[in-house]
Design a protein around this motif. Sequence first.
Motif, PDB file in Angstrom:
ATOM      1  N   ARG A  28       0.830  -1.207   0.000  1.00  0.00           N
ATOM      2  CA  ARG A  28       0.000   0.000   0.000  1.00  0.00           C
ATOM      3  C   ARG A  28       0.867   1.261   0.000  1.00  0.00           C
ATOM      4  O   ARG A  28       0.578   2.221  -0.718  1.00  0.00           O
ATOM      5  N   LEU A  29       1.919   1.249   0.797  1.00  0.00           N
ATOM      6  CA  LEU A  29       2.796   2.431   0.836  1.00  0.00           C
ATOM      7  C   LEU A  29       3.409   2.687  -0.538  1.00  0.00           C
ATOM      8  O   LEU A  29       3.463   3.825  -1.011  1.00  0.00           O
ATOM      9  N   ARG A  30       3.883   1.624  -1.192  1.00  0.00           N
ATOM     10  CA  ARG A  30       4.493   1.806  -2.521  1.00  0.00           C
ATOM     11  C   ARG A  30       3.494   2.441  -3.499  1.00  0.00           C
ATOM     12  O   ARG A  30       3.855   3.293  -4.292  1.00  0.00           O
ATOM     13  N   ALA A  31       2.235   2.025  -3.387  1.00  0.00           N
ATOM     14  CA  ALA A  31       1.227   2.513  -4.332  1.00  0.00           C
ATOM     15  C   ALA A  31       0.726   3.912  -3.950  1.00  0.00           C
ATOM     16  O   ALA A  31       0.521   4.755  -4.814  1.00  0.00           O
ATOM     17  N   GLU A  32       0.525   4.144  -2.652  1.00  0.00           N
ATOM     18  CA  GLU A  32      -0.178   5.363  -2.257  1.00  0.00           C
ATOM     19  C   GLU A  32       0.688   6.420  -1.580  1.00  0.00           C
ATOM     20  O   GLU A  32       0.326   7.592  -1.557  1.00  0.00           O
ATOM     21  N   SER A  33       1.806   6.003  -0.979  1.00  0.00           N
ATOM     22  CA  SER A  33       2.604   6.977  -0.223  1.00  0.00           C
ATOM     23  C   SER A  33       4.063   6.509  -0.160  1.00  0.00           C
ATOM     24  O   SER A  33       4.575   6.144   0.896  1.00  0.00           O
ATOM     25  N   PRO A  34       4.738   6.517  -1.310  1.00  0.00           N
ATOM     26  CA  PRO A  34       6.079   5.902  -1.347  1.00  0.00           C
ATOM     27  C   PRO A  34       7.122   6.618  -0.483  1.00  0.00           C
ATOM     28  O   PRO A  34       8.129   6.021  -0.131  1.00  0.00           O
ATOM     29  N   VAL A  35       6.875   7.899  -0.188  1.00  0.00           N
ATOM     30  CA  VAL A  35       7.738   8.605   0.781  1.00  0.00           C
ATOM     31  C   VAL A  35       6.810   8.977   1.928  1.00  0.00           C
ATOM     32  O   VAL A  35       6.040   9.921   1.839  1.00  0.00           O
ATOM     33  N   HIS A  36       6.849   8.162   2.958  1.00  0.00           N
ATOM     34  CA  HIS A  36       5.778   8.208   3.967  1.00  0.00           C
ATOM     35  C   HIS A  36       6.302   8.647   5.322  1.00  0.00           C
ATOM     36  O   HIS A  36       7.372   8.206   5.765  1.00  0.00           O
ATOM     37  N   PHE A  37       5.535   9.511   5.992  1.00  0.00           N
ATOM     38  CA  PHE A  37       5.936   9.985   7.317  1.00  0.00           C
ATOM     39  C   PHE A  37       5.024   9.381   8.382  1.00  0.00           C
ATOM     40  O   PHE A  37       3.805   9.451   8.268  1.00  0.00           O
ATOM     41  N   THR A  38       5.639   8.752   9.386  1.00  0.00           N
ATOM     42  CA  THR A  38       4.878   8.268  10.545  1.00  0.00           C
ATOM     43  C   THR A  38       5.209   9.210  11.702  1.00  0.00           C
ATOM     44  O   THR A  38       6.356   9.241  12.169  1.00  0.00           O
ATOM     45  N   PRO A  39       4.226  10.008  12.140  1.00  0.00           N
ATOM     46  CA  PRO A  39       4.555  11.045  13.125  1.00  0.00           C
ATOM     47  C   PRO A  39       4.834  10.509  14.523  1.00  0.00           C
ATOM     48  O   PRO A  39       5.590  11.106  15.277  1.00  0.00           O
ATOM     49  N   ASP A  40       4.233   9.337  14.840  1.00  0.00           N
ATOM     50  CA  ASP A  40       4.418   8.855  16.205  1.00  0.00           C
ATOM     51  C   ASP A  40       4.496   7.331  16.201  1.00  0.00           C
ATOM     52  O   ASP A  40       3.694   6.665  15.553  1.00  0.00           O
ATOM     53  N   SER A  41       5.481   6.803  16.916  1.00  0.00           N
ATOM     54  CA  SER A  41       5.614   5.349  17.026  1.00  0.00           C
ATOM     55  C   SER A  41       6.483   5.077  18.237  1.00  0.00           C
ATOM     56  O   SER A  41       6.982   6.010  18.866  1.00  0.00           O
ATOM     57  N   ASN A  42       6.687   3.804  18.539  1.00  0.00           N
ATOM     58  CA  ASN A  42       7.581   3.536  19.669  1.00  0.00           C
ATOM     59  C   ASN A  42       9.049   3.765  19.314  1.00  0.00           C
ATOM     60  O   ASN A  42       9.940   3.520  20.106  1.00  0.00           O
ATOM     61  N   TYR A  43       9.303   4.249  18.092  1.00  0.00           N
ATOM     62  CA  TYR A  43      10.644   4.706  17.708  1.00  0.00           C
ATOM     63  C   TYR A  43      10.660   6.225  17.529  1.00  0.00           C
ATOM     64  O   TYR A  43      11.610   6.764  16.967  1.00  0.00           O
ATOM     65  N   THR A  79       9.835   3.293   0.205  1.00  0.00           N
ATOM     66  CA  THR A  79       9.491   1.904  -0.138  1.00  0.00           C
ATOM     67  C   THR A  79       9.651   1.551  -1.617  1.00  0.00           C
ATOM     68  O   THR A  79       9.413   0.408  -1.990  1.00  0.00           O
ATOM     69  N   ARG A  80      10.026   2.532  -2.466  1.00  0.00           N
ATOM     70  CA  ARG A  80      10.220   2.173  -3.883  1.00  0.00           C
ATOM     71  C   ARG A  80      11.709   2.032  -4.175  1.00  0.00           C
ATOM     72  O   ARG A  80      12.520   2.815  -3.681  1.00  0.00           O
ATOM     73  N   TYR A  81      12.005   1.062  -5.027  1.00  0.00           N
ATOM     74  CA  TYR A  81      13.404   0.722  -5.334  1.00  0.00           C
ATOM     75  C   TYR A  81      14.233   1.942  -5.727  1.00  0.00           C
ATOM     76  O   TYR A  81      15.292   2.206  -5.151  1.00  0.00           O
ATOM     77  N   ASP A  82      13.733   2.728  -6.712  1.00  0.00           N
ATOM     78  CA  ASP A  82      14.547   3.857  -7.201  1.00  0.00           C
ATOM     79  C   ASP A  82      14.794   4.876  -6.103  1.00  0.00           C
ATOM     80  O   ASP A  82      15.876   5.468  -6.013  1.00  0.00           O
TER      81      ASP A  82
END
Length: 315
Positions: free
Chosen positions: A47-62, A69-72
Amino acid sequence: MADGTTDILQDKRAAARKAAYETPLEELNPARASLFRDDAMWAIFERLRAESPVHFTPDSNYGPYWSITRYDDIMAVDSNHQVFSSAKGIALSPKAAQGFRDPNNSATNFIAMDPPRHDVQRKTVSPALSPHALSIMAPLIRERAGLILDSLPVGEPFDWVDLVSKELTTMTLATLFAFPFDERRKLTRWSDAMTTPPGFGGGAASLQELRETMAECFGYFTELWNQRVNAEPTGDLISMLAHGEETRNMTMGEFHANVALLIIGGNDTTRNTISGSVLALNQNPDQYAKLRADPGLIPSMVSETIRWQTPLAHM
Ligand code: HEM
């Protein structure tokens, strides 16, 4: 694999897929370790590759982080150290472990450096892992593989990962370090402890145990450094670091950081590739038959295994 197990796996994948597409895009958190434990990460990456290949997760346990997620795009990031530096670290650190780093010890290893520092340190150890050096080691590794396979129980279940994958990997690492051979399983234990969050299974049981394990590991390698630095240079990795022009004056902190890089780099990558290849061949009997008919295919089978089954489940 029994049909029932295949059904359960398929059900799990279908449930993971549904969850991946039902979660709001901005809440997708592909770094969660449990996704990788449960083999549930594939649909998130799809899904990330198709919809949001440069994706920001604002909050996580990291904390907050980006996913590419795309090769190039991965190639562009990975080969541009001016913009995407490695010097501030190469892995997300769990919030729970962030207080664990010793603020007085900023020593780092060369994977977490940019050129030119990276290149000169890497150059010191790379001859030990060059195709030429490995071709010299190949007969020994092949002989050990044969002995391990001949020693396996026949007609009863056994733990392939422990008896084969870990054993052959650890034997090879011990040779690369000229590490006391009878104590080689220490390398596995130390590396597993350093790569697995405490209490997660397979590593240290607690932060305290992790601290003690690391102190044991680095104390042991300090002894080896002292022995090698006072001896004639040999071709093992510790001797190369102790005598290398660019590395012989490194602090013990830097040496320990590089020891951690080398034992971790060689540990679960190789172990998981050995295990993954056997599993994949058993799940794909037509491919197995092809390989048995033509052992000349083994080199491409090895690199295909690394593509097929990521050797690092989660980092
Ligand atoms: C199946 C086996 C292996 C795989 C798939 C693998 C994969 C990787 C990958 C993807 C990187 C990062 C490269 C980059 O982004 O620059 C890396 C770096 C590294 N690996 Fe491995 N590795 C394997 C085995 C080993 C072994 C056996 C050793 C040592 C005994 C090792 C030591 C290292 C070191 C020292 C680095 C850092 C290199 C640098 O910063 O220039 N690896 N490995």
